[in-house]
Write a protein that holds these residues in place. Structure first.
Motif, PDB file in Angstrom:
ATOM      1  N   ASP A 242      40.079 -24.005 -23.950  1.00 61.88           N
ATOM      2  CA  ASP A 242      39.479 -23.728 -22.503  1.00 61.88           C
ATOM      3  C   ASP A 242      40.183 -23.053 -21.405  1.00 61.88           C
ATOM      4  O   ASP A 242      39.701 -22.916 -20.190  1.00 61.88           O
ATOM      5  N   GLY A 243      41.418 -22.639 -21.994  1.00 59.42           N
ATOM      6  CA  GLY A 243      42.287 -21.980 -20.679  1.00 59.42           C
ATOM      7  C   GLY A 243      43.098 -22.797 -20.179  1.00 59.42           C
ATOM      8  O   GLY A 243      43.769 -22.296 -19.168  1.00 59.42           O
ATOM      9  N   ILE A 244      43.364 -24.086 -20.242  1.00 58.79           N
ATOM     10  CA  ILE A 244      44.130 -24.795 -19.420  1.00 58.79           C
ATOM     11  C   ILE A 244      45.516 -24.519 -19.888  1.00 58.79           C
ATOM     12  O   ILE A 244      46.008 -24.430 -20.999  1.00 58.79           O
ATOM     13  N   ARG A 245      46.462 -24.403 -19.124  1.00 58.91           N
ATOM     14  CA  ARG A 245      47.767 -24.129 -19.302  1.00 58.91           C
ATOM     15  C   ARG A 245      48.611 -25.437 -19.788  1.00 58.91           C
ATOM     16  O   ARG A 245      48.490 -26.343 -18.990  1.00 58.91           O
ATOM     17  N   LEU A 246      49.249 -25.198 -20.744  1.00 60.33           N
ATOM     18  CA  LEU A 246      49.905 -26.279 -21.188  1.00 60.33           C
ATOM     19  C   LEU A 246      51.488 -26.319 -21.215  1.00 60.33           C
ATOM     20  O   LEU A 246      52.013 -24.965 -21.474  1.00 60.33           O
TER      21      LEU A 246
END
Length: 463
Positions: A242-246
Motif C-alpha cells: 500500500d506504499g507505507i514506508r517501513l
C-alpha cells in the motif's frame, strides 16, 4: 478636542501598554502550570497549543550526556504574560522567545518563561517561537506503578520511552497527551551508532566521526509517543504493497529471533486497516532492543519499541495502537482504556482470524480472570493502576459487549472505522466515545456502560 486630553494622550497610551503589553490594553496572565489531569494534575501547561517541536540533540552515550536545543512553535490560546514548560533534571542554559532573551524561573519540573520586556507579552491567537538550550545527564523517572521511564540507558546506548510522563526527562514541552504536535528530531551520535526516532528519516550525514540522523513526523504526535533509540542496530527499509514506508531497527543480539515476526508487519497492517480503517501514518516499523534494556514494550508512534524479540500477539497489540492511542489519542489519562481495550481486542480478533481461537473464547477467559474486576476500566483508582488488567482485559470486554449489542458485525466494524476516522489525529474522551456509539447506533446503551465500563462488580453474562 479638549487641550488637556490631547496633551495627556501619550501618557495614557504608555500606561495602557505597560498594563497590557501588546494585547490592546488587555492584561496578560501567566499560562497555567498543569492541566488538571485526573491522575497527573501538574502535567502539561495551559495558555498555549504547541504545533511543532524542532529538537536538535547531541548525545554522548559513554558519558551519559545530552545537549539539546528545542525550538517550540506554539499558538497562544489567551493573552500571556508568561508561560510554563515541563522539564525534569536537565540544566537550562538559555531561553529566547521570538528571538529575544527571556527570563526563566525553575521550580521542580516547571519552567516559567517570562519574556524579557513588557511588549513581548503574547496576544491570544498569536503564533510564537521559543528556543530552549539545555544540557545534562538525563535520568529516568519512576512511574507510580514502579516502572522506569524517560531516558533509559541500554547496553550500547539509550532509549527514550515516555508513557505517561517520561518525555520531560529529555526535552522541554507541553507534556500532556491533549497537546499533539508535529516533530523534527535530529540526533547526533558517534559512529558506529545509529539514532532512530519517529516518522521518516529525512537525512543522515557524518562529519568527524559523528553522524546526525534527522527524523520528521508530520502527523500530530503526543509527546509520550516520541522516542529516540541510540545503539548499534541492523536497519532495514522497504514499503508495504500500500506504499507505507517501513523502517525497522533491531539490536544484532535480537535480530535472528525477530526476523520472522517483523516480516509480518505488512500483513498485520493490511489486516488492521480492513477492520479499523486506513493506516493513519506515512510510515511504520519497529525498534527491537535486547531483552534486558526495558521492562515493557511501548507503542511509540510509527515504530513501536520492543525489549527483545516480540511474538505476533504483542506485535498486533502495539501496531493496533497506531490507530487507538496514537492517532486517536486520549484527552486525559483517565481515557487510557480506549487505547488498551481496543489494542487488546485487536489481539482477540487476530487470534480468531489466524489461530482458530474464537473471540468468544478470549472474552470468556478474560471474564473469568478475577484480576480484570479489580476496578472499572474507565475509573482506575490511581495513577499506579493505569496499566493494570482491567484497563486492558475489561476494556476489551467493553468493546466486545458493544459488538454483541449491535448483533451485526458489518455494523460493528463500520462503527469502529467511523470512530477512527472522526477523531483521526485528534483527541477523544470516554464521554466522546459513549456519545458517538449511541448516536451512530441510535441505541440507549446506558445499561452496558453502567455494567461493563463503570460497574464495580462482575455483571452476569445473560444481561
Amino acid at each position: 478636542m479638549n487641550p488637556r486630553t490631547t496633551a495627556a494622550a501619550p501618557l495614557l497610551l504608555a500606561l495602557a501598554l505597560l498594563a497590557g503589553g501588546c494585547t490592546g490594553g488587555v492584561e496578560g496572565t501567566p499560562g497555567g502550570a498543569g492541566l488538571r489531569d485526573p491522575y497527573f494534575p501538574g502535567l502539561g501547561n495551559g495558555g498555549y497549543d504547541v504545533t511543532h517541536y524542532g529538537l536538535t540533540l547531541d548525545v554522548d552515550p559513554d558519558a551519559g550526556h545530552l545537549r539539546g536545543t528545542a525550538t517550540i512553535t506554539a499558538r497562544a490560546t489567551r493573552h500571556l504574560s508568561a508561560f510554563h514548560l515541563d522539564l525534569v533534571g536537565l540544566r537550562v542554559e538559555s531561553v529566547d522567545v521570538e528571538g529575544r532573551p527571556a527570563a526563566v524561573n525553575r521550580a521542580g519540573k516547571e519552567l516559567t518563561i517570562r519574556p524579557a520586556a513588557v511588549e513581548d507579552r503574547l496576544r491570544e491567537g498569536r503564533t510564537f517561537t521559543t528556543v530552549v538550550r539545555y544540557a545534562g545527564s538525563p535520568q529516568p523517572v519512576t512511574d507510580a506503578d514502579g516502572a522506569q521511564e524517560g531516558w533509559l540507558p541500554t547496553d550500547d546506548g539509550s532509549v527514550a520511552l515516555g508513557e505517561p510522563t517520561g518525555s520531560m526527562t529529555w526535552f522541554p514541552g507541553n507534556h500532556h497527551p491533549s497537546d499533539k504536535a508535529a516533530y523534527d528530531i535530529e540526533v547526533t551520535v558517534p559512529e558506529p551508532l545509529t539514532a532512530v526516532s519517529n516518522g521518516e528519516l529525512v537525512s543522515r550525514r557524518t562529519v568527524n566521526g559523528r553522524t546526525a540522523f534527522h527524523w520528521r513526523t508530520a502527523e500530530p504526535m503526543a509527546s509520550y509517543l516520541a522516542t529516540v533509540a541510540v545503539g548499534e542496530f541492523t536497519t532495514r527499509q522497504s514499503r508495504t504493497p500500500d506504499g507505507i514506508r517501513l523502517y525497522t531497527a533491531v539490536d544484532p543480539e535480537s535480530e535472528a529471533e525477530s526476523e520472522e515476526v517483523l516480516a509480518e508487519i505488512p500483513a498485520v497492517l493490511a489486516w488492521a486497516a480492513e477492520r479499523f480503517g486506513p493506516y493513519p501514518f506515512a510510515s511504520a516499523g519497529a525498534i527491537v532492543e535486547r531483552e534486558d534494556d526495558s521492562a515493557y514494550a511501548l507503542e511509540t508512534q510509527n515504530r513501536p519499541f520492543f525489549p527483545g524479540p516480540p511474538d505476533t500477539a504483542l506485535l498486533v497489540h502495539e501496531l493496533a495502537h497506531q490507530w487507538f492511542g496514537n492517532s486517536v489519542t486520549p484527552k486525559t489519562w483517565r481515557d487510557m482504556w480506549l487505547n488498551e481495550g481496543f489494542a487488546t481486542y485487536a489481539e482477540w480478533l487476530w487470534a480468531a482470524d489466524h489461530d482458530d481461537v474464537p473471540v468468544e473464547e478470549s472474552f470468556a477467559e478474560a471474564y473469568e480472570d478475577d484480576a480484570n474486576w479489580a476496578f472499572p476500566p474507565a475509573e482506575p483508582p490511581s495513577a499506579a493502576d493505569l496499566s493494570d488488567p482491567p484497563v486492558y482485559g475489561r476494556g476489551a470486554m467493553v468493546v466486545h459487549r458493544i459488538r454483541l449489542a449491535l448483533d451485526d458485525d458489518e455494523a460493528f466494524f463500520a462503527l469502529v472505522r467511523g470512530w477512527t476516522q472522526e477523531h483521526r489525529h485528534g483527541n477523544a474522551s470516554t464521554e466522546d466515545f459513549t456519545a458517538y456509539v449511541e448516536e451512530e447506533t441510535g441505541e440507549d446503551l446506558t445499561g452496558l456502560w453502567d455494567a461493563w465500563l463503570y460497574g464495580g462488580s462482575r455483571p452476569p453474562l445473560e444481561e
